[in-house]
Design a protein around this motif. Structure first.
Motif, PDB file in Angstrom:
ATOM      1  N   TYR A  57      -2.358  10.730   0.453  1.00 52.30           N
ATOM      2  CA  TYR A  57      -0.725   9.442   0.437  1.00 52.30           C
ATOM      3  C   TYR A  57      -0.066  10.099  -0.610  1.00 52.30           C
ATOM      4  O   TYR A  57      -0.257  11.098  -1.393  1.00 52.30           O
ATOM      5  CB  TYR A  57      -1.414   8.287   0.286  1.00 52.30           C
ATOM      6  N   LYS A  58       1.443   9.811   0.328  1.00 51.77           N
ATOM      7  CA  LYS A  58       2.178  10.034  -0.699  1.00 51.77           C
ATOM      8  C   LYS A  58       2.902   9.471  -1.839  1.00 51.77           C
ATOM      9  O   LYS A  58       2.864   7.780  -1.563  1.00 51.77           O
ATOM     10  CB  LYS A  58       3.610  10.317   0.265  1.00 51.77           C
ATOM     11  N   LEU A  59       3.200  10.256  -3.021  1.00 50.11           N
ATOM     12  CA  LEU A  59       3.502   9.188  -4.059  1.00 50.11           C
ATOM     13  C   LEU A  59       5.052  10.047  -5.136  1.00 50.11           C
ATOM     14  O   LEU A  59       4.179  11.029  -4.910  1.00 50.11           O
ATOM     15  CB  LEU A  59       2.550   9.381  -4.997  1.00 50.11           C
ATOM     16  N   ARG A  60       5.925   9.064  -4.341  1.00 50.99           N
ATOM     17  CA  ARG A  60       6.889  10.192  -5.036  1.00 50.99           C
ATOM     18  C   ARG A  60       7.415  11.026  -4.567  1.00 50.99           C
ATOM     19  O   ARG A  60       7.656  12.341  -4.872  1.00 50.99           O
ATOM     20  CB  ARG A  60       7.123   9.966  -6.683  1.00 50.99           C
ATOM     21  N   GLY A  61       7.041  11.467  -3.237  1.00 49.02           N
ATOM     22  CA  GLY A  61       7.662  12.547  -2.807  1.00 49.02           C
ATOM     23  C   GLY A  61       6.572  13.626  -2.433  1.00 49.02           C
ATOM     24  O   GLY A  61       6.855  14.624  -1.228  1.00 49.02           O
ATOM     25  N   GLN A  62       5.268  13.168  -2.463  1.00 46.91           N
ATOM     26  CA  GLN A  62       4.586  14.517  -3.012  1.00 46.91           C
ATOM     27  C   GLN A  62       2.926  14.349  -2.272  1.00 46.91           C
ATOM     28  O   GLN A  62       2.283  13.314  -2.407  1.00 46.91           O
ATOM     29  CB  GLN A  62       4.168  14.799  -4.608  1.00 46.91           C
ATOM     30  N   TRP A  63       2.955  15.211  -1.706  1.00 44.49           N
ATOM     31  CA  TRP A  63       1.543  14.288  -0.996  1.00 44.49           C
ATOM     32  C   TRP A  63       0.180  14.379  -2.239  1.00 44.49           C
ATOM     33  O   TRP A  63      -0.201  15.864  -2.706  1.00 44.49           O
ATOM     34  CB  TRP A  63       0.892  15.566   0.489  1.00 44.49           C
ATOM     35  N   LYS A  64      -0.305  13.534  -1.583  1.00 44.62           N
ATOM     36  CA  LYS A  64      -2.291  13.472  -2.385  1.00 44.62           C
ATOM     37  C   LYS A  64      -2.760  13.220  -1.710  1.00 44.62           C
ATOM     38  O   LYS A  64      -3.685  12.736  -0.841  1.00 44.62           O
ATOM     39  CB  LYS A  64      -1.362  12.691  -3.642  1.00 44.62           C
ATOM     40  N   ILE A  65      -4.015  14.415  -2.326  1.00 47.26           N
ATOM     41  CA  ILE A  65      -5.557  14.197  -1.579  1.00 47.26           C
ATOM     42  C   ILE A  65      -6.511  14.284  -1.658  1.00 47.26           C
ATOM     43  O   ILE A  65      -6.477  15.240  -3.388  1.00 47.26           O
ATOM     44  CB  ILE A  65      -4.994  16.381  -0.925  1.00 47.26           C
ATOM     45  N   TYR A 122       9.637   1.925  -2.107  1.00 47.99           N
ATOM     46  CA  TYR A 122       8.768   2.211  -1.448  1.00 47.99           C
ATOM     47  C   TYR A 122       7.267   1.894  -2.045  1.00 47.99           C
ATOM     48  O   TYR A 122       6.782   2.516  -0.758  1.00 47.99           O
ATOM     49  CB  TYR A 122       8.435   3.513  -3.776  1.00 47.99           C
ATOM     50  N   VAL A 123       7.221   0.553  -2.573  1.00 51.16           N
ATOM     51  CA  VAL A 123       6.712  -0.280  -1.866  1.00 51.16           C
ATOM     52  C   VAL A 123       6.485  -0.589  -0.541  1.00 51.16           C
ATOM     53  O   VAL A 123       5.785  -1.020   0.150  1.00 51.16           O
ATOM     54  CB  VAL A 123       6.365  -1.832  -3.173  1.00 51.16           C
ATOM     55  N   ARG A 124       7.401  -0.952   0.435  1.00 51.52           N
ATOM     56  CA  ARG A 124       7.986  -1.536   1.256  1.00 51.52           C
ATOM     57  C   ARG A 124       7.879  -0.352   2.152  1.00 51.52           C
ATOM     58  O   ARG A 124       6.705  -0.587   3.253  1.00 51.52           O
ATOM     59  CB  ARG A 124       9.409  -1.740   1.740  1.00 51.52           C
ATOM     60  N   HIS A 125       7.904   1.166   1.969  1.00 48.23           N
ATOM     61  CA  HIS A 125       7.502   2.246   2.569  1.00 48.23           C
ATOM     62  C   HIS A 125       6.220   2.378   2.821  1.00 48.23           C
ATOM     63  O   HIS A 125       5.981   2.790   3.829  1.00 48.23           O
ATOM     64  CB  HIS A 125       8.154   3.496   1.456  1.00 48.23           C
ATOM     65  N   LEU A 126       5.492   1.836   1.279  1.00 51.00           N
ATOM     66  CA  LEU A 126       4.135   1.705   1.615  1.00 51.00           C
ATOM     67  C   LEU A 126       3.416   0.984   2.835  1.00 51.00           C
ATOM     68  O   LEU A 126       2.265   1.040   3.281  1.00 51.00           O
ATOM     69  CB  LEU A 126       3.197   1.711   0.066  1.00 51.00           C
ATOM     70  N   ASN A 147       5.442  -0.065   5.426  1.00 55.58           N
ATOM     71  CA  ASN A 147       4.955   0.450   6.899  1.00 55.58           C
ATOM     72  C   ASN A 147       3.872   1.294   6.899  1.00 55.58           C
ATOM     73  O   ASN A 147       4.307   1.862   8.095  1.00 55.58           O
ATOM     74  CB  ASN A 147       7.353   0.995   6.637  1.00 55.58           C
ATOM     75  N   LYS A 148       3.418   2.587   6.153  1.00 55.87           N
ATOM     76  CA  LYS A 148       2.916   3.525   6.335  1.00 55.87           C
ATOM     77  C   LYS A 148       1.538   2.847   6.417  1.00 55.87           C
ATOM     78  O   LYS A 148       0.260   3.563   6.380  1.00 55.87           O
ATOM     79  CB  LYS A 148       2.671   4.046   5.265  1.00 55.87           C
ATOM     80  N   ASN A 149       1.217   1.255   5.679  1.00 57.94           N
ATOM     81  CA  ASN A 149       0.311   0.582   6.183  1.00 57.94           C
ATOM     82  C   ASN A 149      -1.173   0.690   5.258  1.00 57.94           C
ATOM     83  O   ASN A 149      -2.176   1.171   4.721  1.00 57.94           O
ATOM     84  CB  ASN A 149      -1.361   1.493   7.057  1.00 57.94           C
ATOM     85  N   GLU A 150      -0.262   1.583   4.331  1.00 59.26           N
ATOM     86  CA  GLU A 150      -0.864   1.248   3.053  1.00 59.26           C
ATOM     87  C   GLU A 150      -1.829   0.128   2.208  1.00 59.26           C
ATOM     88  O   GLU A 150      -2.858  -0.333   1.656  1.00 59.26           O
ATOM     89  CB  GLU A 150      -0.674   2.769   1.445  1.00 59.26           C
TER      90      GLU A 150
END
Length: 265
Positions: free
Chosen positions: A209-217, A139-143, A145-148
């Motif tokens: 952003y997404k955290l554990r598959g859920q959008w957080k706004i 998930y860190v690698r996913h973040l 790639n998402k430019n977080e």
């Protein structure tokens, strides 16, 4: 005495004089150093060695240089690497100023400190996973790639390095008050969370952003969106208010700068 006199006149030193200059106890050790090629221009006169000053100065400069270096074994121990890994790093110019002397590699401490400072200023994927209590290292690698973590980069081993400032920024985002898409739909009077997903994908909520598959706004994004809605009109609303029959008429006013403060959102 004649030999010593001739030597001093020509900047040539005896083994005894070189030993004294270099702080070596036995002049015989200088003879051994000559045989090992440390003073390549040394020569014999009347069975006595003469060592040119330039050879002595070159040795002193090299000795001073080596004092600020570590050998392969010391470098490996300091960085926590296996000893066999260091030669491959030298080969790849990771230690760009490493040099070989007397059949032995020497690595300047300045080169070593570059790697140490990189470690101090960044975290690897596992460290970020542990620090932020995320679901997995993937998930860190996913973040990434998402430019977080916009300043993340790969080191010489191909491992991700994430600067502390990026981690702190994302950590703050995690700690900020956020709502999910269902809550956002309810707050904004939308019929479904799919409408919120569309807004997210259109970058209306730039910090979502997404955290554990859920959008957080973040609520700050929601508040800004509500402020825009309350203080401006869409092209269709402007059309109705101005009595036009088509939104294109409003767009033409925007293009002609008759509505100079119009903006896209």
């Amino acid at each position: 005495m004649k030999v010593n006199k001739d030597f001093s006149q020509k900047n040539i030193f005896t083994t005894k004089q070189v030993a004294e200059r270099l702080g070596i106890k036995r002049s015989d050790d200088i003879s051994i150093m000559i045989k090992n090629g440390k003073f390549p221009n040394a020569f014999k006169v009347d069975k006595k060695w003469g060592i040119p000053l330039k050879d002595i100065q070159a040795y002193e400069a090299l000795f001073k240089k080596i004092k600020d270096c570590l050998d392969i074994k010391q470098t490996a121990k300091r960085l926590g690497y296996k000893e066999g890994r260091i030669p491959s790093l030298i080969e790849r110019s990771i230690f760009p100023n490493a040099f070989k002397y007397n059949g032995k590699w020497w690595i300047p401490e300045d080169d070593i400190r570059v790697i140490e400072e990189e470690r101090l200023n960044t975290l690897n994927v596992r460290q970020v996973y542990n620090k932020l209590n995320l679901s997995s290292t993937n998930y860190v690698r996913h973040l990434i790639n998402k430019n977080e973590f916009p300043n993340a980069y790969k080191d010489f081993s191909g491992n991700w390095c994430i600067p502390h400032k990026d981690v702190q920024r994302f950590e703050k985002k995690l700690n900020d008050k956020t709502i999910n898409t269902k809550e956002a739909a309810k707050l904004l009077n939308y019929e479904s969370k799919e409408a919120i997903n569309n807004l997210i994908h259109n970058n209306v909520f730039p910090n979502a952003y997404k955290l554990r598959g859920q959008w957080k706004i973040p609520l700050s994004d929601i508040n800004k969106y509500m402020e825009v809605q309350n203080n401006s009109l869409t092209t269709k609303q402007a059309m109705d208010r101005l009595g036009y029959k088509h939104p294109f008429s409003v767009i033409q006013l925007i293009e002609k700068s008759i509505l100079p403060n119009a903006f896209k959102y």
